[in-house]
Scaffold this motif. Structure first.
Motif, PDB file in Angstrom:
ATOM      1  N   UNK A 112      -2.259   5.071   5.665  1.00 23.41           N
ATOM      2  CA  UNK A 112      -2.295   6.629   6.357  1.00 23.41           C
ATOM      3  C   UNK A 112      -1.517   6.874   7.514  1.00 23.41           C
ATOM      4  N   UNK A 113      -0.784   7.602   7.566  1.00 21.80           N
ATOM      5  CA  UNK A 113      -0.068   8.095   8.834  1.00 21.80           C
ATOM      6  C   UNK A 113      -0.600   9.602   9.196  1.00 21.80           C
ATOM      7  N   UNK A 114      -0.547  10.111  10.322  1.00 20.42           N
ATOM      8  CA  UNK A 114      -1.174  11.589  10.681  1.00 20.42           C
ATOM      9  C   UNK A 114      -0.190  12.176  11.682  1.00 20.42           C
ATOM     10  N   UNK A 115      -0.116  13.425  11.438  1.00 21.10           N
ATOM     11  CA  UNK A 115       0.784  14.320  12.211  1.00 21.10           C
ATOM     12  C   UNK A 115       0.069  15.672  12.255  1.00 21.10           C
ATOM     13  N   UNK A 116      -0.185  16.181  13.541  1.00 20.18           N
ATOM     14  CA  UNK A 116      -0.873  17.342  13.577  1.00 20.18           C
ATOM     15  C   UNK A 116      -0.481  18.532  14.165  1.00 20.18           C
ATOM     16  N   UNK A 117       0.937  18.902  13.830  1.00 10.31           N
ATOM     17  CA  UNK A 117       1.849  19.857  14.133  1.00 10.31           C
ATOM     18  C   UNK A 117       3.075  19.784  13.217  1.00 10.31           C
ATOM     19  N   UNK A 118       3.628  20.999  12.965  1.00  7.76           N
ATOM     20  CA  UNK A 118       5.133  20.745  12.144  1.00  7.76           C
ATOM     21  C   UNK A 118       6.033  20.027  12.475  1.00  7.76           C
ATOM     22  N   UNK A 119       6.613  20.220  13.752  1.00  6.76           N
ATOM     23  CA  UNK A 119       7.510  19.356  14.211  1.00  6.76           C
ATOM     24  C   UNK A 119       7.131  18.002  14.241  1.00  6.76           C
ATOM     25  N   UNK A 120       5.999  17.487  14.497  1.00  8.09           N
ATOM     26  CA  UNK A 120       5.491  15.957  14.444  1.00  8.09           C
ATOM     27  C   UNK A 120       5.450  15.690  12.833  1.00  8.09           C
ATOM     28  N   UNK A 121       5.179  16.430  12.030  1.00  4.69           N
ATOM     29  CA  UNK A 121       5.276  16.208  10.566  1.00  4.69           C
ATOM     30  C   UNK A 121       6.776  15.828  10.340  1.00  4.69           C
ATOM     31  N   UNK A 122       7.764  16.538  10.648  1.00  2.00           N
ATOM     32  CA  UNK A 122       9.015  16.129  10.253  1.00  2.00           C
ATOM     33  C   UNK A 122       9.618  14.969  10.920  1.00  2.00           C
ATOM     34  N   UNK A 123       9.096  14.683  11.903  1.00  2.00           N
ATOM     35  CA  UNK A 123       9.643  13.553  12.593  1.00  2.00           C
ATOM     36  C   UNK A 123       8.827  12.347  12.086  1.00  2.00           C
ATOM     37  N   UNK A 124       7.629  12.505  11.727  1.00  2.00           N
ATOM     38  CA  UNK A 124       6.782  11.368  11.063  1.00  2.00           C
ATOM     39  C   UNK A 124       7.381  10.937   9.765  1.00  2.00           C
ATOM     40  N   UNK A 125       7.777  12.005   8.864  1.00  2.00           N
ATOM     41  CA  UNK A 125       8.095  11.895   7.574  1.00  2.00           C
ATOM     42  C   UNK A 125       9.358  10.949   7.455  1.00  2.00           C
ATOM     43  N   UNK A 126      10.482  11.544   8.296  1.00  2.00           N
ATOM     44  CA  UNK A 126      11.782  11.021   8.508  1.00  2.00           C
ATOM     45  C   UNK A 126      11.603   9.547   8.970  1.00  2.00           C
ATOM     46  N   UNK A 127      10.725   9.154   9.723  1.00  2.00           N
ATOM     47  CA  UNK A 127      10.582   7.824  10.357  1.00  2.00           C
ATOM     48  C   UNK A 127       9.845   7.011   9.114  1.00  2.00           C
ATOM     49  N   UNK A 128       8.519   7.603   8.863  1.00  2.00           N
ATOM     50  CA  UNK A 128       8.018   6.580   7.979  1.00  2.00           C
ATOM     51  C   UNK A 128       8.179   6.571   6.553  1.00  2.00           C
ATOM     52  N   UNK A 129       9.027   7.653   5.959  1.00  2.00           N
ATOM     53  CA  UNK A 129       9.404   7.704   4.561  1.00  2.00           C
ATOM     54  C   UNK A 129       8.102   7.375   3.732  1.00  2.00           C
ATOM     55  N   UNK A 130       7.039   8.551   3.794  1.00  2.00           N
ATOM     56  CA  UNK A 130       5.891   8.322   3.118  1.00  2.00           C
ATOM     57  C   UNK A 130       6.218   8.196   1.660  1.00  2.00           C
ATOM     58  N   UNK A 165       0.831  -1.046   0.087  1.00  2.00           N
ATOM     59  CA  UNK A 165      -0.078  -0.014  -0.111  1.00  2.00           C
ATOM     60  C   UNK A 165       0.846   1.170   0.074  1.00  2.00           C
ATOM     61  N   UNK A 166       0.697   2.362  -0.761  1.00  2.00           N
ATOM     62  CA  UNK A 166       1.220   3.580  -0.810  1.00  2.00           C
ATOM     63  C   UNK A 166       1.014   4.134   0.578  1.00  2.00           C
ATOM     64  N   UNK A 167       2.228   4.647   1.027  1.00  2.00           N
ATOM     65  CA  UNK A 167       2.195   5.348   2.261  1.00  2.00           C
ATOM     66  C   UNK A 167       1.754   7.007   2.169  1.00  2.00           C
ATOM     67  N   UNK A 168       0.830   7.424   2.783  1.00  2.00           N
ATOM     68  CA  UNK A 168       0.345   8.697   2.668  1.00  2.00           C
ATOM     69  C   UNK A 168       0.561   9.389   4.091  1.00  2.00           C
ATOM     70  N   UNK A 169       1.212  10.428   4.348  1.00  3.81           N
ATOM     71  CA  UNK A 169       1.315  11.152   5.520  1.00  3.81           C
ATOM     72  C   UNK A 169       0.389  12.411   5.295  1.00  3.81           C
TER      73      UNK A 169
END
Length: 245
Positions: A34-52, A7-11
């Motif tokens: 689907x992964x979710x982040x609700x603020x900018x800092x969490x977005x960076x952390x999630x993108x680096x970890x999940x590699x959407x 499944x393609x990963x969507x952040x």
């Protein structure tokens, strides 16, 4: 697991709970992880970890706004980014493109349109990879000379989708690479902005020729010794651009 069943990963980066719920539901129904982040800092952390495979990014976010998130991520990865905003001013769209967004949607929007945009961005990335492989006739995958374009200290490797300048790797996002390849394959020929837009972004893309100008500027910043006085990608006033190598 086969490639077809992955499944393609969507952040999704959004701070409105109701919209997050709707986006997550709609995208999961389309078969996305689907992964979710609700603020900018969490977005960076999630993108680096999940590699959407793609990021749906709101502009107005707590802690770090969407423009800054996009700018930071563009320095680290080439994932396609679809920006969301409550404002419809043309300047906001240009700013979004300038910091690295691949597409742009203004709230309110329909879920059908959003999922169509997500699908189109993912398809562009996939087709780019397939066309690159087909163009090089790579069997097996190897460093075949015909897959490389060399212009002095600039090397464009089509098979690896890599660019090296003075032996140093240059990180380009997908559309930057495709535009460079299009220009390089037509070295010495004056290419109009409209032609570049059609060949690189596709006839269905509804953005203007300003998109080409923005991407040319990014390329110059990465490839030219003096971006303000370019010698590789030259402007032909009133027409477009010419690649000199």
């Amino acid at each position: 697991m086969s490639e077809e069943t992955v499944k393609p990963k969507v952040l999704v980066v959004e701070d409105e709970p109701a919209l997050v719920e709707t986006l997550e539901y709609s995208l999961r129904r389309q078969g996305y992880d689907v992964s979710v982040a609700m603020d900018g800092m969490a977005a960076l952390e999630t993108a680096r970890r999940e590699k959407p495979d793609i990021i749906v990014l709101d502009v107005m976010l707590p802690r770090l706004d969407g423009y800054e998130v996009c700018r930071v991520l563009r320095q680290e990865m080439s994932v396609p980014i679809l920006m969301l905003t409550a404002r419809s001013d043309e300047v906001d769209k240009v700013v979004g493109l300038e910091v690295g967004a691949d597409d742009y949607m203004t709230k309110p929007f329909g879920m059908r349109e959003l999922t169509a945009r997500v699908k189109a961005l993912l398809r562009r990335v996939r087709l780019t990879r397939e066309e690159s492989a087909a163009a090089g006739a790579i069997t097996p995958m190897a460093d075949v000379p015909s897959q490389r374009m060399i212009f002095g200290d600039l090397v464009v490797d089509l098979g690896r989708r890599e660019v090296r300048l003075r032996e140093q790797a240059i990180h380009l996002k997908p559309k930057e690479f495709e535009l460079l390849v299009f220009l390089a394959r037509n070295r010495g020929i004056v290419l109009t902005r409209d032609l570049a837009l059609e060949r690189v972004w596709g006839w269905e893309y509804d953005g203007g020729s300003r998109t080409v100008d923005v991407h040319v500027r990014w390329l110059r910043e990465k490839l030219e010794k003096e971006p303000s006085s370019p010698t590789r990608i030259v402007t032909v006033r009133g027409v477009g651009y010419r690649f000199e190598g």
